[in-house]
Design an enzyme around this catalytic site. Structure first.
Site, short mmCIF file in Angstrom:
data_model
loop_
_atom_site.label_atom_id
_atom_site.label_comp_id
_atom_site.label_asym_id
_atom_site.label_seq_id
_atom_site.Cartn_x
_atom_site.Cartn_y
_atom_site.Cartn_z
CG ASN A 13 -1.74 1.23 1.38
OD1 ASN A 13 -1.80 2.04 0.45
ND2 ASN A 13 -2.39 1.38 2.53
CD1 TRP A 14 4.00 1.20 -2.61
CD2 TRP A 14 4.30 2.51 -4.41
NE1 TRP A 14 5.05 0.70 -3.32
CE2 TRP A 14 5.26 1.48 -4.43
CE3 TRP A 14 4.29 3.44 -5.45
CZ2 TRP A 14 6.20 1.36 -5.46
CZ3 TRP A 14 5.23 3.33 -6.47
CH2 TRP A 14 6.18 2.30 -6.47
CG HIS A 99 -6.12 2.15 4.83
ND1 HIS A 99 -5.73 3.13 5.72
CD2 HIS A 99 -5.10 1.26 4.77
CE1 HIS A 99 -4.52 2.84 6.17
NE2 HIS A 99 -4.12 1.70 5.61
CD GLU A 101 -3.27 5.71 6.44
OE1 GLU A 101 -3.17 5.74 5.20
OE2 GLU A 101 -2.40 5.18 7.17
CD GLU A 171 -3.86 -2.26 7.05
OE1 GLU A 171 -2.77 -2.55 6.59
OE2 GLU A 171 -4.44 -1.20 6.82
CB SER A 217 4.59 -1.67 12.04
OG SER A 217 4.20 -0.32 12.23
N GLY A 239 4.71 1.27 4.75
CA GLY A 239 6.07 1.81 4.66
C GLY A 239 7.08 0.90 3.99
#
Ligand code: PGA
Length: 256
Positions: A13-14, A99, A101, A171, A217, A239
């Site tokens: 996931n960029w 997601h 976010e 997540e 992470s 990341g």
């Protein structure tokens, strides 16, 4: 034993990182390290403007291209939105929805996630539906009930046939981008519960075939232990997917 029933999926996931012009160089460096073993799948979910460049770079590779969001609407006066048909037209195979976010910064509800999921299935794109609790919810001991409500809300009216094409990603919000990974036991507990919820909705056999990913992470060092858990079938990697470390995570899946 049951795990061999399912392929592993390592999805990057960029988020809102990198430029289209950086894609060819990134892939040229990653490709020699990113061969997939039998039973291992991979995808890179990139921002919309990077999709054509990623498609071109990955031509002939087994690694697929994914998006990070989609409109719930088919077409029409929805300024700024991107439809599932547009993504399919570009050759997108996967799309992340729900997601944390997007839930946090764009007020996405389970109802909206459900509508997006249906839009993707209608266009033949595999949804990666995210769920996960906040630190407050974990501390309050409501993790399992909260995640269960997200799963049930997101999958409302999804038929068994449709469910076979859905990927779930667990997540925990407190583990995303923080370097604080859930322990393998914590991640397994929730992923195992998700599979139980799916078994309740669709039966044991079908639930056994659903890919349930862990995200938060995940990196080259902790991937092997997380992927060794019986109900963790892969990872959604933020990341570390921007770096060559993504190949280490694929490597851990290859050995699993
Ligand atoms: P992270 O992000 O790997 O950077 O924690 C995961 C995600 O948000 O999908």
């Amino acid at each position: 034993m049951e795990k061999k029933y399912r392929n592993a999926l390592i999805a990057g996931n960029w988020k809102m990182n990198k430029l289209a012009s950086e894609v060819p160089g990134f892939w040229a460096e990653l490709e020699p390290k990113a061969a997939l073993a039998a039973g291992v799948q991979s995808a890179l979910c990139v921002p919309f403007p990077l999709i054509p460049a990623m498609k071109a770079a990955l031509a002939g590779s087994q690694v697929k291209v994914g998006a990070q969001d989609v409109s719930a609407h088919d077409k029409g006066a929805y300024t700024g939105e991107v439809s599932a048909a547009m993504l399919a037209d570009l050759g997108v195979d996967y799309c992340i929805i729900g997601h944390s976010e997007r839930r946090a910064y764009h007020a996405e509800s389970d109802e909206l996630v459900n509508a997006k999921l249906k839009a993707l299935l209608g266009a033949g794109i595999t949804p990666i539906m995210c769920c996960g609790e906040s630190l407050e919810q974990r501390d309050a001991g409501v993790t399992l009930t909260f995640v269960e409500s997200q799963i049930k809300g997101g999958l409302k009216d999804i038929t068994p046939e449709q469910m076979k094409k859905v990927v779930i990603a667990y997540e925990p919000i407190w583990a995303i981008g923080t370097g604080r990974t859930a322990t393998a036991e914590q991640a397994q507990e929730v992923c195992g519960h998700i599979r139980k919820v799916l078994a309740g909705l669709y039966g044991e056999e079908l639930a056994k075939g659903v890919q349930v990913l862990y995200g938060g992470s995940m990196n080259g060092k902790n991937a092997a232990e997380l992927l060794a858990q019986p109900d963790i079938d892969g990872g959604l990697i933020g990341g570390a997917s921007l770096k060559m470390e993504f190949a280490d995570i694929i490597g851990a899946a290859n050995e699993g």
